[in-house]
Design a protein around this motif. Structure first.
Motif, mmCIF file in Angstrom:
data_model
loop_
_atom_site.group_PDB
_atom_site.id
_atom_site.type_symbol
_atom_site.label_atom_id
_atom_site.label_comp_id
_atom_site.label_asym_id
_atom_site.label_seq_id
_atom_site.Cartn_x
_atom_site.Cartn_y
_atom_site.Cartn_z
ATOM 1 N N GLN A 1 0.839 -1.201 0.000
ATOM 2 C CA GLN A 1 0.000 0.000 0.000
ATOM 3 C C GLN A 1 0.872 1.247 0.000
ATOM 4 O OE1 GLN A 1 -2.276 0.484 3.672
ATOM 5 N NE2 GLN A 1 -0.849 -0.833 4.764
ATOM 6 N N HIS A 2 0.356 2.294 -0.643
ATOM 7 C CA HIS A 2 1.071 3.565 -0.641
ATOM 8 C C HIS A 2 1.047 4.138 0.765
ATOM 9 C CE1 HIS A 2 2.131 7.745 -1.536
ATOM 10 N NE2 HIS A 2 2.678 7.272 -2.637
ATOM 11 N N VAL A 3 2.107 4.845 1.125
ATOM 12 C CA VAL A 3 2.248 5.370 2.479
ATOM 13 C C VAL A 3 1.066 6.242 2.889
ATOM 14 C CG1 VAL A 3 3.626 7.332 1.643
ATOM 15 C CG2 VAL A 3 3.818 6.603 4.031
ATOM 16 N N LEU A 4 0.419 6.917 1.950
ATOM 17 C CA LEU A 4 -0.704 7.778 2.301
ATOM 18 C C LEU A 4 -1.938 6.998 2.735
ATOM 19 C CD1 LEU A 4 -0.298 10.487 -0.493
ATOM 20 C CD2 LEU A 4 0.214 10.737 1.954
ATOM 21 N N GLU A 5 -2.033 5.730 2.355
ATOM 22 C CA GLU A 5 -3.203 4.923 2.756
ATOM 23 C C GLU A 5 -3.267 4.720 4.270
ATOM 24 O OE1 GLU A 5 -5.438 4.499 0.637
ATOM 25 O OE2 GLU A 5 -4.766 3.620 -1.245
ATOM 26 N N PRO A 6 -2.239 4.124 4.904
ATOM 27 C CA PRO A 6 -2.352 3.972 6.359
ATOM 28 C C PRO A 6 -2.395 5.308 7.082
ATOM 29 C CG PRO A 6 -0.149 3.386 5.617
ATOM 30 C CD PRO A 6 -0.991 3.523 4.394
ATOM 31 N N LEU A 7 -1.714 6.329 6.538
ATOM 32 C CA LEU A 7 -1.752 7.626 7.201
ATOM 33 C C LEU A 7 -3.155 8.207 7.212
ATOM 34 C CD1 LEU A 7 1.554 9.359 6.060
ATOM 35 C CD2 LEU A 7 1.113 7.973 8.095
ATOM 36 N N SER A 8 -3.919 8.006 6.134
ATOM 37 C CA SER A 8 -5.312 8.463 6.161
ATOM 38 C C SER A 8 -6.092 7.704 7.227
ATOM 39 C CB SER A 8 -5.964 8.297 4.784
ATOM 40 O OG SER A 8 -6.179 6.935 4.455
ATOM 41 N N GLY A 9 -5.738 6.428 7.423
ATOM 42 C CA GLY A 9 -6.363 5.657 8.499
ATOM 43 C C GLY A 9 -5.990 6.179 9.873
ATOM 44 N N TYR A 10 -4.711 6.489 10.078
ATOM 45 C CA TYR A 10 -4.289 7.036 11.371
ATOM 46 C C TYR A 10 -5.010 8.348 11.657
ATOM 47 C CZ TYR A 10 -0.150 3.983 10.649
ATOM 48 O OH TYR A 10 0.705 2.937 10.414
ATOM 49 N N LEU A 11 -5.098 9.198 10.644
ATOM 50 C CA LEU A 11 -5.737 10.502 10.832
ATOM 51 C C LEU A 11 -7.239 10.372 11.073
ATOM 52 C CD1 LEU A 11 -3.751 12.419 8.085
ATOM 53 C CD2 LEU A 11 -3.650 12.894 10.552
ATOM 54 N N ARG A 12 -7.882 9.454 10.372
ATOM 55 C CA ARG A 12 -9.306 9.214 10.623
ATOM 56 C C ARG A 12 -9.510 8.656 12.025
ATOM 57 N NH1 ARG A 12 -13.473 9.462 12.296
ATOM 58 N NH2 ARG A 12 -15.349 8.291 11.719
ATOM 59 N N LEU A 13 -8.630 7.762 12.441
ATOM 60 C CA LEU A 13 -8.719 7.200 13.778
ATOM 61 C C LEU A 13 -8.500 8.289 14.830
ATOM 62 C CD1 LEU A 13 -8.970 4.730 15.602
ATOM 63 C CD2 LEU A 13 -6.553 4.214 15.136
ATOM 64 N N GLY A 14 -7.509 9.150 14.610
ATOM 65 C CA GLY A 14 -7.292 10.260 15.532
ATOM 66 C C GLY A 14 -8.497 11.174 15.615
ATOM 67 N N GLN A 15 -9.122 11.451 14.469
ATOM 68 C CA GLN A 15 -10.334 12.265 14.446
ATOM 69 C C GLN A 15 -11.416 11.640 15.323
ATOM 70 O OE1 GLN A 15 -12.308 12.226 10.669
ATOM 71 N NE2 GLN A 15 -13.899 13.687 11.269
ATOM 72 N N ALA A 16 -11.606 10.328 15.194
ATOM 73 C CA ALA A 16 -12.638 9.638 15.974
ATOM 74 C C ALA A 16 -12.340 9.698 17.462
ATOM 75 C CB ALA A 16 -12.753 8.188 15.500
ATOM 76 N N LEU A 17 -11.086 9.501 17.839
ATOM 77 C CA LEU A 17 -10.720 9.548 19.258
ATOM 78 C C LEU A 17 -10.932 10.946 19.828
ATOM 79 C CD1 LEU A 17 -7.398 7.472 19.085
ATOM 80 C CD2 LEU A 17 -9.550 6.709 20.106
ATOM 81 N N LEU A 18 -10.529 11.953 19.082
ATOM 82 C CA LEU A 18 -10.694 13.333 19.543
ATOM 83 C C LEU A 18 -12.168 13.703 19.714
ATOM 84 C CD1 LEU A 18 -8.017 15.028 17.268
ATOM 85 C CD2 LEU A 18 -7.906 14.880 19.767
ATOM 86 N N ALA A 19 -13.022 13.119 18.869
ATOM 87 C CA ALA A 19 -14.451 13.415 18.917
ATOM 88 C C ALA A 19 -15.200 12.582 19.951
ATOM 89 C CB ALA A 19 -15.069 13.199 17.538
ATOM 90 N N GLY A 20 -14.494 11.673 20.612
ATOM 91 C CA GLY A 20 -15.142 10.841 21.619
ATOM 92 C C GLY A 20 -15.894 9.654 21.069
ATOM 93 N N GLU A 21 -15.647 9.316 19.805
ATOM 94 C CA GLU A 21 -16.274 8.123 19.235
ATOM 95 C C GLU A 21 -15.685 6.865 19.883
ATOM 96 O OE1 GLU A 21 -16.173 8.064 14.941
ATOM 97 O OE2 GLU A 21 -16.226 10.251 14.838
ATOM 98 N N ARG A 22 -16.404 5.770 19.789
ATOM 99 C CA ARG A 22 -15.933 4.501 20.358
ATOM 100 C C ARG A 22 -14.903 3.905 19.394
ATOM 101 N NH1 ARG A 22 -18.961 2.463 24.444
ATOM 102 N NH2 ARG A 22 -18.340 0.336 23.930
#
Length: 368
Positions: A237-258
């Motif tokens: 996978q291109h390096v930007l693929e997992p990074l988009s996952g990390y950033l989406r995951l960080g967004q969810a954690l910051l928003a208080g999602e489970r």
């Protein structure tokens, strides 16, 4: 396309956010800092100096990123740095990331990847500003066993080599701290998740004993590369693929999602292919890439590695953007532009990736 405004990505979660990136001088860490900078984050990087020349971090020359040279094994220096920076978000990418080096230096590998992580968690425990932490581990944390559908997050952890085992330990340490010190303790406590991804390719990686950098070096030298395990199947996978996952995951954690706990981030199905298949695709784009069989003995590596990323798709709305052809084209295009014209295409690759994500109507790319 390079003038695209990226601040609205991920719901604008990272604009003006104080973000600490450990391992920012490494391959993935430098790409992550580029993305965060483009989104308007206030970034502190914490790592040892880049260990390759050239390095992607050095080529990017990112303005405004605070650079701290701190060893994770130095708990006092690490605690002082985090106390001084008071980050809201931590992306932990610092590691000894190479399998073959882990055989040469198992003590250093475990000291960095396990004890260093414990030191980070202890520093975070004492820093009230931290709201979320994403620990990037690897797809190699799983016990090596045959699975047709790919490893999902509930498969047993394992590890054969010191690197894989150290990262499986890092998963256990993360879960321990999450349950013992962070979960349910109070709203001020950070939310913690781990992100499992691997076999990442893309421009700017010059690490030792990695297939794409080794092929690039051999192409520049005009000599064939002796390829280990040509039939081993990997989720490229291109390096930007997992990074988009990390950033989406960080967004969810910051928003208080489970969103606490482990997550897989892997490529589209057609990007999972044997080593020989990736080499053949690279050769089509750069005739200088040549390989030959390697009959030397070498350390153990899993024959097949696939990830089941259904959880990320269902619960985070995350999906890969680029197929195998786009991934290899972007990777080879980056290296050829650099070696033939001293041009760094990282900004344009990021813009193209975001544009394709928007065209695919992915939530993180299109949300206001």
């Amino acid at each position: 396309m390079e003038n695209m405004d990226l601040r609205p990505l991920f719901g604008g979660s990272y604009t003006d956010l104080r973000v600490l990136v450990t391992g920012h001088t490494g391959f993935k860490g430098s790409w992550l800092c580029l993305w965060l900078q483009q989104m308007g984050a206030q970034i502190t990087g914490l790592a040892l100096p880049a260990d390759t020349t050239p390095s992607h971090w050095g080529l990017l020359q990112l303005d405004g990123v605070r650079n701290l040279e701190v060893d994770l094994r130095d708990s006092a220096a690490l605690r002082a740095a985090i106390d001084a920076e008071q980050p809201h978000m931590v992306f932990h990418l610092a590691a000894q990331p190479l399998v073959r080096r882990s055989y040469r230096d198992p003590v250093g590998t475990f000291a960095t990847n396990v004890t260093g992580l414990v030191n980070l968690f202890e520093a975070v425990r004492g820093c009230a500003s931290v709201r979320a932490l994403v620990n990037a581990t690897t797809d190699k944390v799983y016990l090596d066993q045959t699975t047709e559908d790919g490893y999902h997050e509930q498969h047993p952890l394992g590890g054969h080599d010191p690197y894989s085992t150290s990262k499986a330990c890092a998963e256990l340490v993360s879960e321990c701290y999450r349950k013992s010190f962070f979960s349910g303790v109070g709203q001020s406590q950070p939310r913690v998740a781990t992100a499992r991804a691997g076999n990442v390719i893309g421009g700017g990686d010059w690490s030792e004993d990695r297939l794409v950098p080794d092929l690039v070096r051999s192409a520049m030298a005009g000599a064939p590369l002796r390829v280990r395990n040509p039939h081993a199947v990997r989720p490229w996978q291109h390096v930007l693929e997992p990074l988009s996952g990390y950033l989406r995951l960080g967004q969810a954690l910051l928003a208080g999602e489970r969103a606490e706990g482990p997550w897989n981030f892997g490529p589209a199905t057609d990007a999972t292919m044997p080593v020989a298949g990736l080499v053949a695709r690279m050769r089509e784009l750069w005739p200088g890439v040549r390989d030959e069989p390697c009959n030397d003995s070498h350390p153990h590596e899993a024959a097949t590695l696939r990830l089941d990323c259904g959880k990320a798709a269902r619960e985070l709305g995350w999906h890969p953007v680029w197929n195998a052809t786009q991934t290899v084209e972007r990777t080879i295009g980056w290296y050829r532009a650099f070696h033939e014209g001293n041009t760094v295409l990282s900004h344009s690759d990021l813009s193209a990736y975001v544009a394709d994500a928007r065209a695919a109507k992915l939530d993180w790319a299109t949300s206001p």
